[in-house]
Design a protein around this motif. Structure first.
Motif, short mmCIF file in Angstrom:
data_model
loop_
_atom_site.label_atom_id
_atom_site.label_comp_id
_atom_site.label_asym_id
_atom_site.label_seq_id
_atom_site.Cartn_x
_atom_site.Cartn_y
_atom_site.Cartn_z
N VAL A 4 0.81 -1.20 -0.06
CA VAL A 4 -0.06 0.09 0.03
C VAL A 4 0.86 1.29 -0.12
O VAL A 4 2.01 1.35 0.60
N ILE A 5 0.27 2.19 -0.52
CA ILE A 5 0.93 3.70 -0.50
C ILE A 5 0.57 4.43 0.88
O ILE A 5 -0.71 4.59 0.96
N GLN A 6 1.39 4.74 1.61
CA GLN A 6 1.15 5.49 2.92
C GLN A 6 2.11 6.69 2.80
O GLN A 6 3.19 6.61 2.16
N VAL A 7 1.49 7.83 3.03
CA VAL A 7 2.27 9.18 3.41
C VAL A 7 2.79 8.93 4.81
O VAL A 7 2.29 8.89 5.68
N ARG A 8 4.40 8.99 4.62
CA ARG A 8 5.25 8.97 5.72
C ARG A 8 6.17 9.98 5.88
O ARG A 8 6.72 10.34 4.89
N ALA A 9 5.81 10.87 6.92
CA ALA A 9 6.67 12.16 7.19
C ALA A 9 6.52 12.87 5.76
O ALA A 9 7.47 13.58 5.57
N GLY A 10 5.35 12.85 5.53
CA GLY A 10 4.98 13.65 4.15
C GLY A 10 5.40 13.24 2.88
O GLY A 10 5.32 13.96 1.76
N ILE A 78 15.25 -0.45 3.10
CA ILE A 78 15.19 -1.85 3.34
C ILE A 78 14.90 -1.67 4.84
O ILE A 78 15.70 -1.12 5.48
N VAL A 79 13.70 -2.07 5.52
CA VAL A 79 13.14 -2.22 6.94
C VAL A 79 13.39 -3.25 7.70
O VAL A 79 12.63 -4.31 7.28
N PRO A 109 16.43 0.06 10.91
CA PRO A 109 15.88 -0.92 11.59
C PRO A 109 14.32 -1.14 11.79
O PRO A 109 13.71 -2.06 11.99
N ASP A 110 13.77 0.21 11.50
CA ASP A 110 12.23 -0.04 11.64
C ASP A 110 11.61 1.22 10.94
O ASP A 110 12.12 2.10 10.47
N PHE A 111 10.38 1.18 11.03
CA PHE A 111 9.59 2.44 10.38
C PHE A 111 9.83 3.71 11.02
O PHE A 111 9.67 4.64 10.34
N ASP A 112 9.88 3.76 12.48
CA ASP A 112 10.15 5.04 12.91
C ASP A 112 11.60 5.56 12.53
O ASP A 112 11.59 6.71 12.26
N ALA A 113 12.59 4.75 12.28
CA ALA A 113 13.89 5.25 11.54
C ALA A 113 13.70 5.63 10.32
O ALA A 113 14.06 6.80 9.98
N ALA A 119 11.82 12.47 7.19
CA ALA A 119 11.74 14.11 7.57
C ALA A 119 12.90 14.76 7.30
O ALA A 119 12.97 15.83 7.15
N ALA A 120 14.21 14.22 7.66
CA ALA A 120 15.44 14.90 7.73
C ALA A 120 15.58 15.12 6.08
O ALA A 120 16.16 16.17 5.89
N ARG A 121 15.19 14.29 5.38
CA ARG A 121 15.51 14.58 3.69
C ARG A 121 14.62 15.52 3.08
O ARG A 121 15.18 16.40 2.56
N SER A 122 13.31 15.41 3.70
CA SER A 122 12.46 16.83 3.39
C SER A 122 13.04 18.25 3.84
O SER A 122 12.81 18.97 3.18
N ALA A 123 13.33 17.85 5.08
CA ALA A 123 13.93 19.22 5.72
C ALA A 123 15.07 19.81 4.87
O ALA A 123 15.48 21.09 5.16
N SER A 124 15.97 19.04 4.56
CA SER A 124 17.27 19.43 3.67
C SER A 124 17.07 19.83 2.49
O SER A 124 18.09 20.41 1.52
#
Length: 126
Positions: A4-10, A78-79, A109-113, A119-124
């Protein structure tokens, strides 16, 4: 669950079902890349979806899969825990390090990471 497509960190992410078919070839990678045309920028693959040969670089599976994602400019995440594979192979450790550094494949390691990296990539980005 299906992929599925999910919006994660925008960011729209194709999140692959852990119970889906194994990814063991360039053709399998192309199928996932094709699914991104529904609007995803990133493909998140749980480690359990990867054929065991992916983690043995001498088989060429990782190279084939990563090359397709790189060619089509789709980020592959890869999660999951790959520590046992890394402990067994210095070549794989180098591959993971280089992939993460180059930014075309992320090992998280997981979806939180994953969310934090997105989020960091989007911010930069400007």
């Amino acid at each position: 669950m299906t992929d599925v497509i999910q919006v994660r960190a925008g960011v729209p992410v194709l999140v692959c079902d852990p119970d889906g078919p194994r990814i063991s070839s360039a053709n399998d990678a192309l199928e996932l890349i094709g699914a991104t045309f529904r609007g995803a920028e990133v493909v998140a693959v749980p480690t359990v979806r990867l054929d065991e040969r992916f983690f043995s670089l001498s088989t060429g599976v990782a190279g084939e899969v990563v090359q397709k994602f790189t060619t089509y400019k789709v980020l592959l995440a890869i999660v999951g825990d790959v520590s046992s594979y890394l402990a067994a192979s210095s070549a794989l450790r180098a591959f993971v390090h280089e992939s993460d550094r180059a930014g075309h494949v992320w090992f998280v390691p997981d979806f939180d990471a994953l969310d934090a990296r997105l989020a960091a990539r989007s911010a930069s980005r400007p």
